[in-house]
Structure formats: structure tokens, C-alpha cells
Design an enzyme around this catalytic site. Structure first.
Site, PDB file in Angstrom:
ATOM      1  N   LYS A 258      15.842  -7.594  10.362  1.00  0.00           N
ATOM      2  CA  LYS A 258      16.418  -7.800   9.022  1.00  0.00           C
ATOM      3  C   LYS A 258      17.552  -8.829   9.062  1.00  0.00           C
ATOM      4  CE  LYS A 258      13.600  -5.132   6.785  1.00  0.00           C
ATOM      5  NZ  LYS A 258      12.675  -5.644   5.766  1.00  0.00           N
TER       6      LYS A 258
ATOM      7  N   ASP B 152      -3.052  -9.027   6.555  1.00  0.00           N
ATOM      8  CA  ASP B 152      -2.292  -8.662   7.759  1.00  0.00           C
ATOM      9  C   ASP B 152      -1.297  -9.790   8.003  1.00  0.00           C
ATOM     10  OD1 ASP B 152      -1.245  -8.130  10.233  1.00  0.00           O
ATOM     11  OD2 ASP B 152      -3.157  -7.553  11.154  1.00  0.00           O
TER      12      ASP B 152
ATOM     13  N   ALA C 270      17.615  -6.068  13.976  1.00  0.00           N
ATOM     14  CA  ALA C 270      17.465  -7.459  14.420  1.00  0.00           C
ATOM     15  C   ALA C 270      16.510  -8.201  13.484  1.00  0.00           C
ATOM     16  CB  ALA C 270      16.946  -7.498  15.860  1.00  0.00           C
TER      17      ALA C 270
ATOM     18  N   SER D 204       0.828  -1.219   0.000  1.00  0.00           N
ATOM     19  CA  SER D 204       0.000   0.000   0.000  1.00  0.00           C
ATOM     20  C   SER D 204       0.851   1.252   0.000  1.00  0.00           C
ATOM     21  CB  SER D 204      -0.941   0.011   1.222  1.00  0.00           C
ATOM     22  OG  SER D 204      -0.180   0.116   2.410  1.00  0.00           O
ATOM     23  N   SER D 205       2.163   1.102   0.175  1.00  0.00           N
ATOM     24  CA  SER D 205       3.008   2.275   0.373  1.00  0.00           C
ATOM     25  C   SER D 205       4.457   1.967  -0.005  1.00  0.00           C
ATOM     26  CB  SER D 205       2.884   2.641   1.860  1.00  0.00           C
ATOM     27  OG  SER D 205       3.943   3.428   2.310  1.00  0.00           O
ATOM     28  N   GLY D 206       5.233   3.013  -0.221  1.00  0.00           N
ATOM     29  CA  GLY D 206       6.684   2.900  -0.369  1.00  0.00           C
ATOM     30  C   GLY D 206       7.148   1.887  -1.410  1.00  0.00           C
TER      31      GLY D 206
HETATM   32  N1  LIG Z   1      12.393   2.898   2.448  1.00  0.00           N
HETATM   33  C1  LIG Z   1      13.654   2.559   2.538  1.00  0.00           C
HETATM   34  O1  LIG Z   1      14.563   3.413   2.475  1.00  0.00           O
HETATM   35  C2  LIG Z   1      14.048   1.106   2.711  1.00  0.00           C
HETATM   36  C3  LIG Z   1      15.410   0.771   2.724  1.00  0.00           C
HETATM   37  C4  LIG Z   1      15.767  -0.579   2.874  1.00  0.00           C
HETATM   38  C5  LIG Z   1      14.794  -1.564   2.978  1.00  0.00           C
HETATM   39  N2  LIG Z   1      13.481  -1.198   2.968  1.00  0.00           N
HETATM   40  C6  LIG Z   1      12.492  -2.275   3.095  1.00  0.00           C
HETATM   41  O2  LIG Z   1      11.567  -2.149   2.036  1.00  0.00           O
HETATM   42  C7  LIG Z   1      10.265  -2.549   2.460  1.00  0.00           C
HETATM   43  C8  LIG Z   1       9.287  -1.402   2.242  1.00  0.00           C
HETATM   44  O3  LIG Z   1       9.699  -0.288   3.037  1.00  0.00           O
HETATM   45  P1  LIG Z   1       9.141   1.190   2.747  1.00  0.00           P
HETATM   46  O4  LIG Z   1       9.853   2.113   3.683  1.00  0.00           O
HETATM   47  O5  LIG Z   1       9.220   1.507   1.316  1.00  0.00           O
HETATM   48  O6  LIG Z   1       7.606   0.987   3.078  1.00  0.00           O
HETATM   49  P2  LIG Z   1       6.599   1.811   3.990  1.00  0.00           P
HETATM   50  O7  LIG Z   1       6.199   3.035   3.254  1.00  0.00           O
HETATM   51  O8  LIG Z   1       7.177   1.928   5.352  1.00  0.00           O
HETATM   52  O9  LIG Z   1       5.328   0.822   3.984  1.00  0.00           O
HETATM   53  C9  LIG Z   1       5.234  -0.294   4.814  1.00  0.00           C
HETATM   54  C10 LIG Z   1       4.226  -1.237   4.204  1.00  0.00           C
HETATM   55  O10 LIG Z   1       4.106  -2.369   5.066  1.00  0.00           O
HETATM   56  C11 LIG Z   1       2.723  -2.631   5.218  1.00  0.00           C
HETATM   57  N3  LIG Z   1       2.474  -3.299   6.498  1.00  0.00           N
HETATM   58  C12 LIG Z   1       2.841  -2.906   7.751  1.00  0.00           C
HETATM   59  N4  LIG Z   1       2.394  -3.774   8.654  1.00  0.00           N
HETATM   60  C13 LIG Z   1       1.718  -4.742   7.951  1.00  0.00           C
HETATM   61  C14 LIG Z   1       1.019  -5.918   8.323  1.00  0.00           C
HETATM   62  N5  LIG Z   1       0.893  -6.290   9.609  1.00  0.00           N
HETATM   63  N6  LIG Z   1       0.455  -6.679   7.351  1.00  0.00           N
HETATM   64  C15 LIG Z   1       0.569  -6.317   6.054  1.00  0.00           C
HETATM   65  N7  LIG Z   1       1.214  -5.224   5.632  1.00  0.00           N
HETATM   66  C16 LIG Z   1       1.784  -4.442   6.595  1.00  0.00           C
HETATM   67  C17 LIG Z   1       2.037  -1.280   5.149  1.00  0.00           C
HETATM   68  O11 LIG Z   1       0.675  -1.419   4.714  1.00  0.00           O
HETATM   69  P3  LIG Z   1      -0.660  -1.348   5.647  1.00  0.00           P
HETATM   70  O12 LIG Z   1      -0.426  -0.408   6.770  1.00  0.00           O
HETATM   71  O13 LIG Z   1      -1.698  -0.899   4.675  1.00  0.00           O
HETATM   72  O14 LIG Z   1      -0.860  -2.762   6.091  1.00  0.00           O
HETATM   73  C18 LIG Z   1       2.848  -0.615   4.056  1.00  0.00           C
HETATM   74  O15 LIG Z   1       2.329  -0.963   2.789  1.00  0.00           O
HETATM   75  C19 LIG Z   1      10.414  -2.954   3.914  1.00  0.00           C
HETATM   76  O16 LIG Z   1      10.648  -4.336   4.011  1.00  0.00           O
HETATM   77  C20 LIG Z   1      11.657  -2.191   4.366  1.00  0.00           C
HETATM   78  O17 LIG Z   1      12.281  -2.809   5.445  1.00  0.00           O
HETATM   79  C21 LIG Z   1      13.089   0.106   2.852  1.00  0.00           C
END
Ligand SMILES: NC(=O)c1ccc[n+]([C@@H]2O[C@H](COP(=O)([O-])OP(=O)(O)OC[C@H]3O[C@@H](n4cnc5c(N)ncnc54)[C@H](OP(=O)(O)O)[C@@H]3O)[C@@H](O)[C@H]2O)c1
Length: 280
Positions: A153, A57, A151, A16-18
Site C-alpha cells: 500500500k 487476473d 509495503a 467479486s467480494s468486499g
Molecule cells: N476490508 C477492509 O477493511 C479494507 C480496509 C482498507 C483498504 N481495503 C482495500 O480495499 C480493497 C478491497 O478489500 P476487501 O477486504 O474489501 O476485499 P476482499 O473481500 O479481500 O476481496 C479481494 C478481491 O480481490 C480480488 N482479487 C484477488 N486477487 C486477484 C487477482 N489476481 N486478480 C483479480 N482480482 C483479484 C478477489 O477476487 P477473485 O478472487 O475473484 O479474483 C476479490 O474480489 C483492497 O484494495 C484492500 O486493500 C480494505
């Protein structure tokens, strides 16, 4: 008769995001039939372009099984699972409570494992499957004031290595995606440990400095499409890699330094970057 060695149907969690959303949209735009899973789709949130939304979820067994059942019923199979759902809690190790730590592990690590366990019987029975688990640079090294996330990751890295060795014989391949900082992550999923937020925290100045640094790095980070394109490339490969680091040159250098010098000299560099200031 359809080919069994090509990815067609993909489920992306956290879509839904990011990065999850960007990945789902990118995959849909590149011909994959993409199911976007997240909790907010149950409340009517907009689906990523070209994707079918699924309420999901990852902390809930029933929700995970229902999402997988729905897709298998419609498509007959799931070829690939991309595990993106996660959140980050900032806080010192000392001040992140057991409940706060558990919440992060429960979504990021156990949620990922729950998803994998639900799709594996389908993939095994067809002798074909692709699993892409989102780790992070934090899966390769520790960053101060992100211990819960780090932890989770590191757990994903270790668990995925075991998984890869167990399921290869069933035609299932596992890839860890290790992104550096990216733009467009939602602030909503960056929570703070309660105790570290207190003005009288012994870590206050360093903690706030580290949060500001990470926020700035994310704002100036890579476009999410860069990571999405890496996932699409992995899904298109006959022999996908075990790992794919997607990061800026300075972040790659940090990973290299960690491997080569590690220990306290490396920690000092990290401290100076993330949490500079005099010792007390
Ligand atoms: N952004 C970065 O710089 C970065 C860097 C390295 C790695 N990552 C990894 O990339 C991935 C995405 O990160 P992001 O920062 O781009 O995303 P984000 O914007 O923080 O979004 C998090 C997503 O996880 C979902 N989520 C959270 N709890 C959930 C649950 N219980 N069940 C199902 N969905 C759930 C949220 O959707 P709902 O609330 O709608 O459920 C949302 O779509 C993550 O694994 C993160 O660790 C990100």
C-alpha cells in the site's frame, strides 16, 4: 456528440467480494455502466448487481489486456478504472518469506500498475480519464504483523503520486482512496505467513493478538457502502482530489498522530494497541 468530461464507463478490479463488489454495485446503481473484474467470474461467480462481469487476473498481462480490449470494443472507451484487487498476508517481517512478500506485492502493487498501464493509452487518446487506486490506512502508516500488505500500500501511494503528476496533462486524474477498517471483506483474502503460524515462533503471542485485533476491528468496521459512496463522489467531480481518507474518527486521529509525532513514541502506542505484552 457525447461529452468527454463525464465518467460513464467504469472498470472495477477485485469486484467479486468486499469493497470492490460493494463499489461496483453502488456505481451501477448510480448510473455508471460498470464492469466488474475478478478471477472468480471466469468460474461463473455471481456478478455484482447491475454490473457486467469480466474475467480478470491482475497478475497476468494477457488477462488484463483482454479485459480492457473487451470493454473498449463494447463501449468504445473506458472512462474510469477503480483498482481494488488485493489481499493481505499476516506475519512478522522476519517470518514472511520472500515468496509470500512477492505474492502480495505482485497482486496489490504490480497488479494495480499493470491495470493502469493497460487503460492509459485509451484515456490519453481521448484526453480524459479517472483512476482510483485503493490504498488503505496501511498506506499511510505501518501496522505490526501486516508488513507485506503495508509495503504494497505504501508502494501504491508513492507510485500513484508519480502517476498523477505525469498524466494530468492528458486529462487523466488519479485519486488514492484510503479506507479504514470495513465490514464484509472476505476472510478468504486474509492469508497467514507460514512461519508466523508455528507455535514455537518467537512472535507467537503478539502475532496472534494482532490478528485477533484486526479481525475484530474489521468486523466492527464501517459499512462498505461508505467507501463506495466516496468513490462515486470522486468519479462525479470535475476536479477530483488527490486523496480521500475514509475512516472512523479514531483512525483519522491515528493518521494525524503519525504525522505529528511519528517515531518510537507513536510505535509504542501502536504496539500497545495491536500487540500488547511484556518484552522478552
Ligand atoms: N476490508 C477492509 O477493511 C479494507 C480496509 C482498507 C483498504 N481495503 C482495500 O480495499 C480493497 C478491497 O478489500 P476487501 O477486504 O474489501 O476485499 P476482499 O473481500 O479481500 O476481496 C479481494 C478481491 O480481490 C480480488 N482479487 C484477488 N486477487 C486477484 C487477482 N489476481 N486478480 C483479480 N482480482 C483479484 C478477489 O477476487 P477473485 O478472487 O475473484 O479474483 C476479490 O474480489 C483492497 O484494495 C484492500 O486493500 C480494505
Amino acid at each position: 456528440m457525447r461529452r468527454r468530461n463525464k465518467v460513464e464507463v467504469v472498470l472495477v478490479s477485485g469486484a467479486s467480494s468486499g469493497l470492490g463488489r460493494a463499489t461496483a454495485e453502488y456505481l451501477a446503481a448510480h448510473g455508471f455502466r460498470t464492469y466488474a473484474g475478478a478471477r472468480s467470474f471466469a468460474q461463473g461467480a455471481d456478478a455484482p448487481k447491475g454490473c457486467t462481469p469480466v474475467a480478470l487476473d491482475v497478475r497476468d498481462d494477457a488477462s488484463v489486456h483482454e479485459a480492457v480490449r473487451y470493454i473498449v470494443e463494447r463501449e468504445g472507451h473506458i472512462d474510469a478504472l477503480v483498482n481494488c484487487a488485493a489481499f493481505l498476508t499476516f506475519g512478522s517481517c522476519e517470518e514472511t518469506s520472500a515468496d509470500e512478500l512477492q505474492a502480495v506485492l505482485s497482486t496489490n502493487f504490480l497488479g494495480m500498475a499493470r491495470m493502469v498501464r493497460a487503460v492509459l493509452p485509451h484515456m490519453r487518446s481521448r484526453k480524459f480519464g479517472r483512476i482510483v487506486n485503493f490504498s488503505s490506512i496501511n498506506g499511510l502508516l505501518g501496522i505490526p504483523f501486516q508488513s507485506a500488505y503495508t509495503a504494497s500500500k505504501h508502494a501504491i501511494e508513492g507510485w500513484s503520486e508519480c502517476l498523477a503528476q505525469e498524466v494530468r496533462r492528458f486529462g487523466v486524474r488519479v485519486t488514492l482512496i484510503e479506507p479504514g477498517d470495513c465490514r464484509n471483506g472476505s476472510r478468504k483474502y486474509r492469508t497467514r505467513a507460514c512461519a508466523s503460524e508455528r507455535k514455537d515462533s518467537p512472535y507467537a503471542a503478539w502475532y496472534r493478538g494482532a490478528v485477533t485485533r484486526v479481525t475484530r476491528d474489521e468486523e466492527g468496521g464501517m459499512p462498505p457502502e461508505q467507501v463506495a459512496a466516496a468513490v462515486a463522489e470522486v468519479l462525479g467531480k470535475k476536479n477530483p482530489p488527490a486523496r480521500r481518507l475514509v475512516a472512523r474518527p479514531d483512525q483519522r486521529f491515528a493518521v494525524y498522530l503519525h504525522k505529528v509525532i511519528g517515531g518510537y513514541f507513536f510505535y509504542r502506542i501502536m504496539e500497545l494497541y495491536y500487540a500488547p505484552g511484556k518484552r522478552r
